[in-house]
Design a protein around this motif. Structure first.
Motif, short mmCIF file in Angstrom:
data_model
loop_
_atom_site.label_atom_id
_atom_site.label_comp_id
_atom_site.label_asym_id
_atom_site.label_seq_id
_atom_site.Cartn_x
_atom_site.Cartn_y
_atom_site.Cartn_z
N PHE A 208 0.60 -1.79 0.28
CA PHE A 208 -0.31 0.00 -0.13
C PHE A 208 0.81 1.26 0.16
O PHE A 208 0.56 2.11 -0.78
CB PHE A 208 -0.94 -0.12 1.30
N PRO A 209 1.81 1.70 0.82
CA PRO A 209 2.93 2.37 1.03
C PRO A 209 3.13 2.93 -0.56
O PRO A 209 3.60 4.21 -1.16
CB PRO A 209 3.72 2.47 1.73
N ILE A 210 4.57 2.06 -1.23
CA ILE A 210 4.53 1.98 -2.30
C ILE A 210 3.44 2.34 -3.11
O ILE A 210 4.23 2.86 -4.53
CB ILE A 210 5.22 1.08 -2.54
N ARG A 287 14.02 0.96 -10.04
CA ARG A 287 13.42 1.65 -11.01
C ARG A 287 12.43 3.03 -11.03
O ARG A 287 12.40 3.54 -11.71
CB ARG A 287 12.48 0.52 -12.27
N ILE A 288 11.32 2.59 -10.40
CA ILE A 288 10.28 3.13 -9.28
C ILE A 288 10.86 4.63 -8.94
O ILE A 288 10.38 5.64 -8.95
CB ILE A 288 9.54 2.68 -8.53
N GLY A 289 11.88 4.09 -8.11
CA GLY A 289 12.50 5.60 -7.64
C GLY A 289 13.27 6.18 -8.19
O GLY A 289 13.14 7.16 -7.95
N VAL A 290 14.07 6.02 -9.55
CA VAL A 290 14.42 6.59 -10.27
C VAL A 290 13.47 7.35 -10.67
O VAL A 290 13.47 8.49 -10.82
CB VAL A 290 15.35 5.63 -10.99
N GLY A 349 8.62 -0.18 -13.90
CA GLY A 349 9.03 -0.92 -12.64
C GLY A 349 7.76 -0.72 -11.54
O GLY A 349 6.95 -1.66 -11.21
N GLN A 350 6.43 0.12 -11.96
CA GLN A 350 5.50 -0.08 -11.30
C GLN A 350 4.03 -0.99 -11.18
O GLN A 350 4.13 -1.92 -11.13
CB GLN A 350 4.45 0.71 -11.10
N ALA A 351 4.58 -1.58 -12.88
CA ALA A 351 3.50 -2.66 -13.32
C ALA A 351 3.94 -3.84 -12.92
O ALA A 351 3.98 -5.14 -13.01
CB ALA A 351 3.82 -2.52 -15.05
#
Length: 443
Positions: A208-210, A287-290, A349-351
């Motif tokens: 959930f937080p992500i 990847r999400i962070g970048v 990255g999210q997918a």
């Protein structure tokens, strides 16, 4: 006619169950055709199926982007809406568009796809809370192996592998504690849950937080088709003998994605693999962070462009004139390109993250929830615009985003979004460091 179809179906099923050599002719993954028959491998998949999917996606994307990239211009030029109203109405429309996949995912998972029990189990997970509350006074066993779980490799949830016990959210483990009156006979499915069922709820809670940090990311992306375009309408769009409509500049976002995907796979991944040791170069969370960092940079660049535009407007004595300033619209190119790079990292990255980390039987639904971040990001953008308009136009002030942008401070709005995105990045880093990947059994 009906009896003959049933007989044909029965014969096909019979072949699958009684003749091992005939089993290889079928897909073997539970796929059926529109009549409910098992599918022969040579009759399905491959490029014939891909062409239909790609064709459908092309038509759907053409319709969506054909509307979205021109909607702000249409609302402001044809319907004579103010800048804030046009941007807010667009992001509300966009948010609604990305909310509807939940309906399709629920129908696909619950009625038309393999996982017909998804909708029921989504509700039962919260009931993987009622049971824990009911047993709140029970003591947790020292060994997790004493918690309730089915024997063998079969999970209590159809379509899911068994999950190993984790120490997080230990309160929920009480739903799998076997009380003395549950030792005999069949367990009450409303009072006693398996470790796997408990762990699936834990997965959703860890994710959930992500998931929530994606909302602000797509708030940044929403500017791509709203405030970026309105900024472009206040710039000089004459390039040689051509005039570039501000909305067409958003195509740089798509071009950036098309260019960066192969660059990422061919060059970035091999280099990153040497440093991270990860076969994919970066993990899904990295990847999400970048992407979150790059998107923050994009909106900061937009703020710098707006500062330069206002300086030129002041120097040319155009502050009180609702006209484009003599500054090329191509100055916007970097912010569009950076948004595209951010999408390459974060969206993909999210997918991957939601598909790989979600419970096996909820992959479609969790993927749809990933799209909900696009919806909520658009709604958040509308909400921020409404707040900015309210607080900056009090006492007769023009506000940050007046109809004449030369009199406003759109740069402050972009700095606000950039600051919010920076804070969101810090929150993401914290929860990404705490995140523990799911541990599923090998079937």
């Amino acid at each position: 006619m009906g009896s003959s179809l049933q007989e044909e179906r029965r014969q096909r099923l019979l072949v699958r169950t009684t003749e091992p050599e005939g089993l290889a002719e079928y897909t073997g993954d539970g796929s059926v055709d529109f009549r409910g028959y098992p599918i022969l491998k040579h009759n399905t998949g491959n490029w014939r199926a891909c062409s239909l999917i790609l064709g459908t996606e092309v038509c759907e994307r053409l319709a969506y982007y054909g509307i979205s990239k021109s909607l702000v211009t249409y609302l402001s030029k044809r319907l004579h809406e103010g800048n804030v109203s046009a941007a807010r109405n667009f992001t509300t429309w966009q948010g609604t568009c990305y909310l509807t996949p939940l309906i399709g995912a629920t129908l696909a998972d619950s009625y038309w796809g393999k996982y017909r029990t998804i909708a029921v189990f989504s509700a039962i997970y919260f009931l993987v809370v009622v049971a824990a509350i009911h047993k709140r006074k029970a003591d947790l066993p020292v060994e997790s192996s004493l918690l309730y779980e089915l024997d063998g490799k079969t999970s209590a949830i159809e379509g899911s592998r068994k999950l190993e016990h984790s120490s997080e959210f230990s309160f929920l483990d009480k739903a799998a504690v076997i009380l003395w009156d549950e030792c005999d006979g069949s367990p009450n499915p409303w009072r006693l849950y398996t470790v796997t069922q408990v762990e699936e709820l834990k997965i959703l809670m860890r994710m959930f937080p992500i998931w929530a940090t994606g909302i602000v990311f797509f708030t940044v992306c929403a500017q791509n088709s709203s405030m970026f375009i309105e900024q472009g309408m206040a710039l000089d769009n004459q390039i040689g003998s051509f005039k570039i409509p501000p909305a067409t500049l958003s195509s740089l976002d798509v071009i950036s994605i098309v260019v960066w995907v192969p660059i990422y796979e061919r060059f970035v991944v091999p280099v990153a693999r040497r440093f991270t040791g990860n076969e994919r170069g970066f993990s899904e969370l990295q990847r999400i962070g970048v992407g979150l960092f790059v998107s923050t940079t994009a909106v900061a660049v937009a703020a710098l462009v707006e500062i330069k535009r206002l300086q030129i407007a002041s120097a040319e004595d155009l502050i009180h004139q609702k006209v484009p300033v003599p500054m090329s619209i191509l100055w916007q190119a970097p912010q569009y390109l950076l948004v595209g790079v951010g999408e390459v990292f974060t969206s993909i990255g999210q997918a991957e993250f939601f598909y790989n980390q979600s419970p096996d039987a909820m992959r479609s639904l969790c993927s749809a929830f990933a799209l909900v971040t696009v919806s909520l990001g658009s709604y958040l953008s509308s909400f921020i615009l409404a707040l900015v308009s309210y607080f900056t136009t009090r006492n007769g002030q023009l506000g940050w985003i007046p109809d004449n942008l030369n009199e406003g401070h759109l740069d402050r709005f972009f700095w606000l979004i950039s600051g919010l995105s920076s804070l969101n990045l810090l929150v993401f880093i914290y929860y990404a460091q705490q995140y523990k990947c799911k541990r599923a059994s090998v079937v």
